[in-house]
Design a protein around this motif. Structure first.
Motif, PDB file in Angstrom:
ATOM      1  N   ALA A  69       0.830  -1.208   0.000  1.00 43.94           N
ATOM      2  CA  ALA A  69       0.000   0.000   0.000  1.00 43.94           C
ATOM      3  C   ALA A  69       0.863   1.255   0.000  1.00 43.94           C
ATOM      4  O   ALA A  69       0.560   2.230  -0.703  1.00 43.94           O
ATOM      5  CB  ALA A  69      -0.940  -0.005   1.203  1.00 43.94           C
ATOM      6  N   ALA A  70       1.936   1.232   0.785  1.00 46.04           N
ATOM      7  CA  ALA A  70       2.820   2.398   0.849  1.00 46.04           C
ATOM      8  C   ALA A  70       3.477   2.664  -0.503  1.00 46.04           C
ATOM      9  O   ALA A  70       3.466   3.796  -1.009  1.00 46.04           O
ATOM     10  CB  ALA A  70       3.886   2.193   1.925  1.00 46.04           C
ATOM     11  N   VAL A  71       4.021   1.622  -1.100  1.00 49.92           N
ATOM     12  CA  VAL A  71       4.665   1.788  -2.406  1.00 49.92           C
ATOM     13  C   VAL A  71       3.636   2.194  -3.449  1.00 49.92           C
ATOM     14  O   VAL A  71       3.865   3.099  -4.266  1.00 49.92           O
ATOM     15  CB  VAL A  71       5.394   0.483  -2.816  1.00 49.92           C
ATOM     16  N   GLY A  72       2.479   1.546  -3.439  1.00 42.81           N
ATOM     17  CA  GLY A  72       1.437   1.848  -4.408  1.00 42.81           C
ATOM     18  C   GLY A  72       0.904   3.262  -4.277  1.00 42.81           C
ATOM     19  O   GLY A  72       0.608   3.930  -5.280  1.00 42.81           O
ATOM     20  N   ALA A  73       0.764   3.749  -3.035  1.00 46.58           N
ATOM     21  CA  ALA A  73       0.258   5.112  -2.826  1.00 46.58           C
ATOM     22  C   ALA A  73       1.221   6.137  -3.406  1.00 46.58           C
ATOM     23  O   ALA A  73       0.801   7.110  -4.049  1.00 46.58           O
ATOM     24  CB  ALA A  73       0.035   5.368  -1.341  1.00 46.58           C
ATOM     25  N   VAL A  74       2.511   5.930  -3.184  1.00 48.56           N
ATOM     26  CA  VAL A  74       3.509   6.862  -3.718  1.00 48.56           C
ATOM     27  C   VAL A  74       3.486   6.832  -5.250  1.00 48.56           C
ATOM     28  O   VAL A  74       3.455   7.888  -5.910  1.00 48.56           O
ATOM     29  CB  VAL A  74       4.916   6.530  -3.163  1.00 48.56           C
ATOM     30  N   ALA A  75       3.467   5.620  -5.828  1.00 54.46           N
ATOM     31  CA  ALA A  75       3.453   5.514  -7.292  1.00 54.46           C
ATOM     32  C   ALA A  75       2.162   6.097  -7.856  1.00 54.46           C
ATOM     33  O   ALA A  75       2.178   6.810  -8.875  1.00 54.46           O
ATOM     34  CB  ALA A  75       3.594   4.054  -7.708  1.00 54.46           C
ATOM     35  N   GLY A  76       1.039   5.847  -7.203  1.00 55.95           N
ATOM     36  CA  GLY A  76      -0.241   6.378  -7.666  1.00 55.95           C
ATOM     37  C   GLY A  76      -0.311   7.884  -7.564  1.00 55.95           C
ATOM     38  O   GLY A  76      -0.851   8.558  -8.446  1.00 55.95           O
ATOM     39  N   ALA A  77       0.232   8.436  -6.469  1.00 51.79           N
ATOM     40  CA  ALA A  77       0.243   9.895  -6.315  1.00 51.79           C
ATOM     41  C   ALA A  77       1.116  10.535  -7.390  1.00 51.79           C
ATOM     42  O   ALA A  77       0.763  11.592  -7.937  1.00 51.79           O
ATOM     43  CB  ALA A  77       0.744  10.268  -4.922  1.00 51.79           C
ATOM     44  N   ALA A  78       2.230   9.906  -7.711  1.00 45.35           N
ATOM     45  CA  ALA A  78       3.098  10.437  -8.766  1.00 45.35           C
ATOM     46  C   ALA A  78       2.375  10.417 -10.107  1.00 45.35           C
ATOM     47  O   ALA A  78       2.418  11.402 -10.861  1.00 45.35           O
ATOM     48  CB  ALA A  78       4.388   9.625  -8.845  1.00 45.35           C
ATOM     49  N   ALA A  79       1.683   9.327 -10.397  1.00 44.75           N
ATOM     50  CA  ALA A  79       0.913   9.262 -11.643  1.00 44.75           C
ATOM     51  C   ALA A  79      -0.219  10.279 -11.627  1.00 44.75           C
ATOM     52  O   ALA A  79      -0.517  10.925 -12.638  1.00 44.75           O
ATOM     53  CB  ALA A  79       0.358   7.853 -11.846  1.00 44.75           C
ATOM     54  N   GLY A  80      -0.831  10.463 -10.459  1.00 43.60           N
ATOM     55  CA  GLY A  80      -1.898  11.452 -10.326  1.00 43.60           C
ATOM     56  C   GLY A  80      -1.388  12.863 -10.513  1.00 43.60           C
ATOM     57  O   GLY A  80      -2.090  13.724 -11.063  1.00 43.60           O
ATOM     58  N   ALA A  81      -0.154  13.137 -10.063  1.00 43.85           N
ATOM     59  CA  ALA A  81       0.431  14.471 -10.222  1.00 43.85           C
ATOM     60  C   ALA A  81       0.625  14.792 -11.701  1.00 43.85           C
ATOM     61  O   ALA A  81       0.393  15.921 -12.137  1.00 43.85           O
ATOM     62  CB  ALA A  81       1.758  14.553  -9.477  1.00 43.85           C
ATOM     63  N   VAL A  82       1.018  13.791 -12.464  1.00 41.45           N
ATOM     64  CA  VAL A  82       1.168  13.992 -13.903  1.00 41.45           C
ATOM     65  C   VAL A  82      -0.198  14.271 -14.523  1.00 41.45           C
ATOM     66  O   VAL A  82      -0.361  15.170 -15.348  1.00 41.45           O
ATOM     67  CB  VAL A  82       1.840  12.767 -14.563  1.00 41.45           C
ATOM     68  N   ALA A  83      -1.208  13.517 -14.096  1.00 38.35           N
ATOM     69  CA  ALA A  83      -2.561  13.684 -14.644  1.00 38.35           C
ATOM     70  C   ALA A  83      -3.226  14.960 -14.141  1.00 38.35           C
ATOM     71  O   ALA A  83      -4.185  15.444 -14.742  1.00 38.35           O
ATOM     72  CB  ALA A  83      -3.416  12.481 -14.294  1.00 38.35           C
ATOM     73  N   ALA A  84      -2.719  15.520 -13.026  1.00 43.24           N
ATOM     74  CA  ALA A  84      -3.336  16.710 -12.435  1.00 43.24           C
ATOM     75  C   ALA A  84      -3.289  17.912 -13.370  1.00 43.24           C
ATOM     76  O   ALA A  84      -4.124  18.816 -13.280  1.00 43.24           O
ATOM     77  CB  ALA A  84      -2.661  17.055 -11.113  1.00 43.24           C
ATOM     78  N   THR A  85      -2.318  17.940 -14.262  1.00 46.73           N
ATOM     79  CA  THR A  85      -2.227  19.064 -15.203  1.00 46.73           C
ATOM     80  C   THR A  85      -3.448  19.118 -16.113  1.00 46.73           C
ATOM     81  O   THR A  85      -3.854  20.186 -16.547  1.00 46.73           O
ATOM     82  CB  THR A  85      -0.950  18.963 -16.056  1.00 46.73           C
ATOM     83  N   VAL A  86      -4.067  17.941 -16.347  1.00 47.01           N
ATOM     84  CA  VAL A  86      -5.251  17.883 -17.202  1.00 47.01           C
ATOM     85  C   VAL A  86      -6.530  17.772 -16.360  1.00 47.01           C
ATOM     86  O   VAL A  86      -7.518  18.447 -16.624  1.00 47.01           O
ATOM     87  CB  VAL A  86      -5.159  16.685 -18.174  1.00 47.01           C
ATOM     88  N   LEU A  87      -6.508  16.914 -15.318  1.00 46.46           N
ATOM     89  CA  LEU A  87      -7.715  16.612 -14.554  1.00 46.46           C
ATOM     90  C   LEU A  87      -7.869  17.422 -13.272  1.00 46.46           C
ATOM     91  O   LEU A  87      -8.906  17.377 -12.640  1.00 46.46           O
ATOM     92  CB  LEU A  87      -7.730  15.114 -14.206  1.00 46.46           C
ATOM     93  N   GLY A  88      -6.856  18.078 -12.830  1.00 46.03           N
ATOM     94  CA  GLY A  88      -6.926  18.866 -11.600  1.00 46.03           C
ATOM     95  C   GLY A  88      -6.370  18.120 -10.412  1.00 46.03           C
ATOM     96  O   GLY A  88      -5.937  16.964 -10.514  1.00 46.03           O
TER      97      GLY A  88
END
Length: 190
Positions: A69-88
């Motif tokens: 969960a810890a590793v996945g949360a960090v990887a998911g947040a990083a992917a979300g940060a990239v997507a945040a430029t489009v999705l917020g």
């Protein structure tokens, strides 16, 4: 306690043939029984279902889930940060949540011991049991007959035999194997 020799078979037809061979060898039907053993986890031994409060082999699954969960949360947040430029900004939290969930699942499954079920649990089978202390047949002859009839495994047990059956049989106790073919679903080579 009574000495019981039992053979496990993949089909009910094979178990029936073994019983016929044992009767032909002189075993009284009162000293012979056959029954189906369900797969591990399907014996409804607990009020909530299942066999045990915790699955054997899953003792480290909780720790694996936390690490995943810890590793996945960090990887998911990083992917979300990239997507945040489009999705917020919601994409960061969503990515972290999805990553944590996926990581927990992968971590838990990866931490389970795959050998537990194979080494410590009784497989699903059609079991034929014979009370060898009654004197109708020797343990060695019963073992030979089970093998000749294609038993996938043969075990020796100490148990209670009453009214023509192995009355204290426990499906969640690991069998004390005497011999095994090592293959499930196929008779031993001739």
């Amino acid at each position: 306690m009574t000495t019981i020799i039992a053979g496990g078979f993949t089909t009910s037809d094979a178990a029936e043939r073994a019983m016929q061979h044992l009767v032909a060898a002189g075993v009284n039907e009162d000293n012979l029984c056959s029954f189906r053993v369900n797969p591990p986890g399907e014996h409804d031994g607990l009020p909530t279902g299942g066999d045990r409060p915790e699955s054997p082999g899953a003792t480290e699954a909780g720790n694996g889930a936390v690490r995943g969960a810890a590793v996945g949360a960090v990887a998911g947040a990083a992917a979300g940060a990239v997507a945040a430029t489009v999705l917020g900004p919601v994409a960061i939290a969503g990515g972290a949540g999805v990553g944590a969930y996926t990581g927990a699942l992968v971590g838990a499954l990866g931490s389970m011991d795959p050998a537990t079920h194979r080494d410590e649990m009784r497989p699903a089978e059609n079991l034929v049991a014979v009370n060898v202390e009654a004197g109708d047949i020797t343990a060695e002859r019963a073992i030979d007959l089970f093998e000749e009839c294609g038993a996938i495994q043969v075990e020796r047990a100490e148990g209670t035999w009453s009214h023509g059956e192995w009355s204290d049989f426990d499906p969640i106790t690991a069998p004390r194997l005497i011999r095994t073919t090592g293959t499930r679903g196929a008779p031993p080579p001739a």
